[in-house]
Design an enzyme around this catalytic site. Structure first.
Site, mmCIF file in Angstrom:
data_model
loop_
_atom_site.group_PDB
_atom_site.id
_atom_site.type_symbol
_atom_site.label_atom_id
_atom_site.label_comp_id
_atom_site.label_asym_id
_atom_site.label_seq_id
_atom_site.Cartn_x
_atom_site.Cartn_y
_atom_site.Cartn_z
ATOM 1 N N VAL A 284 -2.755 -14.100 -1.286
ATOM 2 C CA VAL A 284 -2.297 -15.066 -0.277
ATOM 3 C C VAL A 284 -3.399 -15.222 0.758
ATOM 4 O O VAL A 284 -3.836 -14.241 1.369
ATOM 5 C CB VAL A 284 -0.983 -14.616 0.378
ATOM 6 C CG1 VAL A 284 -0.566 -15.601 1.466
ATOM 7 C CG2 VAL A 284 0.116 -14.504 -0.675
ATOM 8 N N ALA B 123 5.091 5.956 4.546
ATOM 9 C CA ALA B 123 6.074 5.352 3.645
ATOM 10 C C ALA B 123 7.458 5.173 4.271
ATOM 11 O O ALA B 123 8.091 4.123 4.091
ATOM 12 C CB ALA B 123 6.182 6.198 2.375
ATOM 13 N N ASP C 214 3.687 -1.096 7.432
ATOM 14 C CA ASP C 214 2.406 -0.809 8.087
ATOM 15 C C ASP C 214 1.863 -1.984 8.876
ATOM 16 O O ASP C 214 1.129 -1.797 9.851
ATOM 17 C CB ASP C 214 1.363 -0.403 7.039
ATOM 18 C CG ASP C 214 1.722 0.883 6.317
ATOM 19 O OD1 ASP C 214 2.568 1.627 6.836
ATOM 20 O OD2 ASP C 214 1.155 1.140 5.235
ATOM 21 N N PHE D 194 6.028 -0.274 -0.598
ATOM 22 C CA PHE D 194 7.330 0.315 -0.281
ATOM 23 C C PHE D 194 8.227 -0.657 0.480
ATOM 24 O O PHE D 194 9.418 -0.785 0.174
ATOM 25 C CB PHE D 194 7.140 1.582 0.554
ATOM 26 C CG PHE D 194 6.580 2.744 -0.211
ATOM 27 C CD1 PHE D 194 7.303 3.338 -1.227
ATOM 28 C CD2 PHE D 194 5.319 3.250 0.080
ATOM 29 C CE1 PHE D 194 6.794 4.415 -1.945
ATOM 30 C CE2 PHE D 194 4.792 4.315 -0.629
ATOM 31 C CZ PHE D 194 5.528 4.902 -1.646
ATOM 32 N N GLU E 76 -4.875 16.916 1.355
ATOM 33 C CA GLU E 76 -4.409 17.018 -0.033
ATOM 34 C C GLU E 76 -5.567 16.862 -1.014
ATOM 35 O O GLU E 76 -5.629 17.564 -2.036
ATOM 36 C CB GLU E 76 -3.313 15.979 -0.272
ATOM 37 C CG GLU E 76 -2.030 16.339 0.462
ATOM 38 C CD GLU E 76 -0.946 15.277 0.418
ATOM 39 O OE1 GLU E 76 0.219 15.599 0.713
ATOM 40 O OE2 GLU E 76 -1.275 14.118 0.092
#
Length: 426
Positions: A83, A322, A305, A18, A174
């Site tokens: 990376v 998010a 984050d 995001f 969820e």
């Protein structure tokens, strides 16, 4: 590495989540060269990963090609690579496909699953941070139900139909709700020789309520919704071990299960090379200033984050969800446009748009400022918000069609074992 030479400022972005895509979108017309690195060639809409893992959606409904997102960007280049190291003195990053010089570096690597140092749990449980991991859970769930359908061993059938989830944050809640609805909507129709009451869903949480980050009011509503669906909730319970057969809690209780899903925490996913006070080891995050610039570095930034921006309102940094990532990405993109024109950058200010979680059909909870509510209205709001933020018109249409079909028919069309799960799948 085959990246065209340029006289323009080269901005290297690590991570197509995001934060990374929100940042790059704001530089669509900027006279810069942008190079994006990611381990996958697609962006994942992580809030709906649980629906892939419980056969509600196919993975291509929540994933979108990174190259397609930025096909209209000026001088954009994507490389699928890992990376490995950052050399801040020479402004060079080392990757699995070679090295590259940068003028500016933006780190948006997100989080990885936190097993809190428990090697057995890391080895034997099922995390859910990526599309392949969600597909592993889907395959394992369906494989175990298939095995339960043919076994004559009652103890083995119970173990195969015992689903245990660690962590009652939004992801765990969820997942638990989706598995409970799978039991009610699918089991009796597809597996007539199995009794619905033989399948159990256990949700384990160390704190004294489900959805600890949300208000107590919606937490109580979610708890009630879960119990109504038949989820077994274990609060103030900590897991000490899982050997692939049995979950053991710190108070000595045991749950035999063939499906143990770990949703109990995340930690930052840093890249080697950033040192000193800029790196907060306890959180695996980079300490940044109000412009998302990593402390002690002039041209290296962190977003979402992986960024720890300490403010009076958020002394431990913004929540690793998010919205902070999206807002920081957009804001830094605007600031880069200002900086490239020698204008003054503006400090970041987070706007909390609220938190929501869905438990099941017509069951969701929402916190928006002082408003706390749950039920059908919250569920429709949850659906609208998630459809809105999905990347790609096709994904929105397909997801909406799937949700509508499931709502009408109480069905989950994606219950396919395409790639059988074997331990140590990636």
């Amino acid at each position: 590495m085959n990246i065209p030479e340029t006289n323009l400022p080269r901005i290297v972005v690590i991570g197509g989540g995001f934060a990374g895509i929100s940042f790059i979108k704001k530089l669509r017309k900027a006279k810069v060269q942008i190079v994006l690195f990611d381990r996958h060639n697609y962006h994942t809409f992580q809030p709906l990963l649980y629906q892939v893992s419980t056969a509600g959606l196919e993975p291509d409904s929540i994933a979108y090609p990174l190259r397609k997102i930025f096909r209209n960007n000026f001088d954009f280049h994507f490389r699928m690579a890992e990376v490995e190291n950052i050399n801040s003195e020479t402004n060079i990053i080392s990757t699995s496909i070679g090295s590259l010089h940068f003028d500016y570096l933006v780190i948006a690597t997100g989080t990885r699953t936190n097993f809190f140092g428990n090697e057995n749990i890391a080895q034997n449980s099922m995390p859910m941070k990526t599309v392949p991991q969600a597909l592993n859970i889907r395959s394992l769930m369906l494989q175990n139900i298939e095995k339960a359908d043919i076994t004559a061993d009652e103890r083995e059938r119970k173990r195969l139909l015992n689903f245990v989830i660690a962590g009652a944050g939004p992801t765990g809640v969820e997942l638990a709700g989706a598995l409970a609805e799978f039991r009610k909507g699918i089991l009796e129709h597809d597996y007539p020789e199995l009794d619905e009451d033989e399948m159990f869903v256990h949700l384990i949480e160390g704190q004294d309520r489900v959805l600890p980050p949300m208000s107590e009011e919606v937490s109580a509503k979610a708890h009630k919704f879960l119990e109504k669906l038949g989820v077994q909730i274990h609060l103030k319970t900590f897991i000490s071990d899982y050997d692939g057969q049995t979950v053991t809690t710190k108070d000595g209780n045991k749950l035999e299960t063939a499906t143990f899903i770990w949703a109990a925490g995340v930690t930052g996913a840093p890249v080697q090379g950033i040192k000193g006070e800029a790196f907060v080891e306890r959180a695996n995050r980079y300490r940044v200033d109000e412009f998302n610039k990593i402390m002690g570095y002039k041209n290296i930034f962190a977003l979402g984050d992986i960024a720890l921006m300490e403010t009076e309102e958020y002394p431990k940094g913004h929540p690793q969800v998010a919205q902070p990532a999206i807002q920081q990405g957009k804001h830094l993109g605007k600031n880069f446009n200002k900086m490239l024109k020698d204008n003054k950058m503006e400090p970041f200010k987070y706007f909390d748009k609220g938190t929501m979680a869905t438990v099941g059909r017509n069951k969701a909870v929402v916190d928006i400022g002082k408003l706390h509510f749950g039920g059908a209205i919250a569920w429709f709001l949850w659906m609208f918000v998630h459809l809105w933020f999905l990347v790609g018109f096709r994904n929105r249409v397909v997801t909406f069609f799937n949700w509508t079909y499931s709502y009408i028919n109480y069905d989950r069309a994606a219950r396919l074992i395409i790639r059988p799960f074997k331990q140590n799948n990636t």
